[in-house]
Write a protein that holds these residues in place. Structure first.
Motif, mmCIF file in Angstrom:
data_model
loop_
_atom_site.group_PDB
_atom_site.id
_atom_site.type_symbol
_atom_site.label_atom_id
_atom_site.label_comp_id
_atom_site.label_asym_id
_atom_site.label_seq_id
_atom_site.Cartn_x
_atom_site.Cartn_y
_atom_site.Cartn_z
ATOM 1 N N GLU A 45 68.876 62.143 52.853
ATOM 2 C CA GLU A 45 69.506 60.847 53.100
ATOM 3 C C GLU A 45 68.707 59.778 52.371
ATOM 4 N N VAL A 46 69.404 58.899 51.656
ATOM 5 C CA VAL A 46 68.760 57.806 50.942
ATOM 6 C C VAL A 46 69.342 56.504 51.477
ATOM 7 N N SER A 47 68.478 55.582 51.851
ATOM 8 C CA SER A 47 68.884 54.273 52.337
ATOM 9 C C SER A 47 68.223 53.224 51.450
ATOM 10 N N VAL A 48 69.044 52.370 50.804
ATOM 11 C CA VAL A 48 68.512 51.398 49.855
ATOM 12 C C VAL A 48 68.857 49.981 50.299
ATOM 13 N N THR A 49 67.837 49.130 50.352
ATOM 14 C CA THR A 49 68.009 47.724 50.693
ATOM 15 C C THR A 49 67.644 46.879 49.483
ATOM 16 N N ASP A 50 68.481 45.896 49.194
ATOM 17 C CA ASP A 50 68.217 44.945 48.113
ATOM 18 C C ASP A 50 67.280 43.885 48.673
ATOM 19 N N SER A 95 64.284 50.151 34.654
ATOM 20 C CA SER A 95 65.660 50.559 34.381
ATOM 21 C C SER A 95 66.139 51.575 35.408
ATOM 22 N N HIS A 96 65.209 52.324 35.962
ATOM 23 C CA HIS A 96 65.524 53.272 37.026
ATOM 24 C C HIS A 96 64.241 53.553 37.809
ATOM 25 N N ILE A 97 64.428 54.099 38.998
ATOM 26 C CA ILE A 97 63.308 54.489 39.845
ATOM 27 C C ILE A 97 63.431 55.987 40.074
ATOM 28 N N THR A 98 62.364 56.708 39.817
ATOM 29 C CA THR A 98 62.368 58.156 40.018
ATOM 30 C C THR A 98 61.322 58.520 41.059
ATOM 31 N N VAL A 99 61.745 59.301 42.040
ATOM 32 C CA VAL A 99 60.847 59.789 43.079
ATOM 33 C C VAL A 99 60.823 61.307 42.957
ATOM 34 N N GLU A 100 59.657 61.864 42.687
ATOM 35 C CA GLU A 100 59.539 63.312 42.567
ATOM 36 C C GLU A 100 59.191 63.901 43.927
ATOM 37 N N SER A 160 63.708 55.823 52.397
ATOM 38 C CA SER A 160 64.117 54.428 52.498
ATOM 39 C C SER A 160 63.514 53.695 51.312
ATOM 40 N N VAL A 161 64.354 52.919 50.615
ATOM 41 C CA VAL A 161 63.915 52.214 49.421
ATOM 42 C C VAL A 161 64.275 50.737 49.564
ATOM 43 N N VAL A 162 63.317 49.872 49.273
ATOM 44 C CA VAL A 162 63.572 48.436 49.164
ATOM 45 C C VAL A 162 63.302 48.091 47.713
ATOM 46 N N LEU A 163 64.294 47.476 47.051
ATOM 47 C CA LEU A 163 64.107 47.177 45.638
ATOM 48 C C LEU A 163 64.423 45.726 45.324
ATOM 49 N N THR A 164 63.742 45.232 44.322
ATOM 50 C CA THR A 164 63.986 43.910 43.755
ATOM 51 C C THR A 164 64.017 44.106 42.235
ATOM 52 N N VAL A 187 59.658 49.636 46.891
ATOM 53 C CA VAL A 187 58.840 50.352 47.851
ATOM 54 C C VAL A 187 59.658 51.546 48.330
ATOM 55 N N VAL A 188 59.036 52.716 48.368
ATOM 56 C CA VAL A 188 59.707 53.932 48.834
ATOM 57 C C VAL A 188 58.920 54.491 50.007
ATOM 58 N N CYS A 189 59.624 54.787 51.103
ATOM 59 C CA CYS A 189 59.022 55.423 52.270
ATOM 60 C C CYS A 189 59.811 56.671 52.597
ATOM 61 N N GLY A 190 59.141 57.741 52.907
ATOM 62 C CA GLY A 190 59.826 58.982 53.227
ATOM 63 C C GLY A 190 59.506 59.441 54.643
ATOM 64 N N ALA A 191 60.452 60.165 55.215
ATOM 65 C CA ALA A 191 60.268 60.739 56.545
ATOM 66 C C ALA A 191 61.003 62.072 56.586
ATOM 67 N N GLY A 192 60.429 63.014 57.271
ATOM 68 C CA GLY A 192 61.047 64.333 57.361
ATOM 69 C C GLY A 192 61.489 64.638 58.749
#
Length: 110
Positions: free
Chosen positions: A4-9, A78-83, A96-100, A105-110
């Motif tokens: 699940e990916v949740s993105v906030t502007d 141009s893009h954000i990559t999370v490995e 969870s991603v907050v982007l400007t 900022v990327v936070c992960g939870a399992g």
């Protein structure tokens, strides 16, 4: 694995609607796409991948240039990559991603 990916502007505090997201798997021939989607009005995009389809390293890419272009902004990234290092086939992972336009900022939870 369910991802699940949740993105906030971060410029307006609202969910990022219409952001392209893709998941790729690394193999002998390099990276191959195994899923592609777009965030909805709630800023979420969910991906269900068959157990065993992801084995080892994968990466999630957010196409920020296209998203910010629709808002009349030019982002620094141009893009954000999370490995990702994988996980158990039946795991549920959440990012969870907050982007400007100039950071994220990327936070992960399992």
């Amino acid at each position: 694995m369910k991802l699940e990916v949740s993105v906030t502007d971060g410029t307006n505090g609202q969910p990022a609607d219409g952001l392209s997201v893709r998941l790729e798997q690394f193999g002998l021939d390099g990276w191959r796409r195994i899923w592609k989607g777009t965030t909805g009005e709630d800023g979420r995009s969910g991906c269900a991948v068959n157990p065993g389809e992801i084995d080892g390293f994968s990466r999630l890419t957010l196409e920020t240039d296209r998203y910010f272009a629709t808002l009349g902004l030019r982002p620094f990234y141009s893009h954000i990559t999370v490995e990702l290092s994988g996980g158990e086939p039946h795991d549920r992972q959440e990012l969870s991603v907050v982007l400007t336009p100039h950071g994220y900022v990327v936070c992960g939870a399992g």
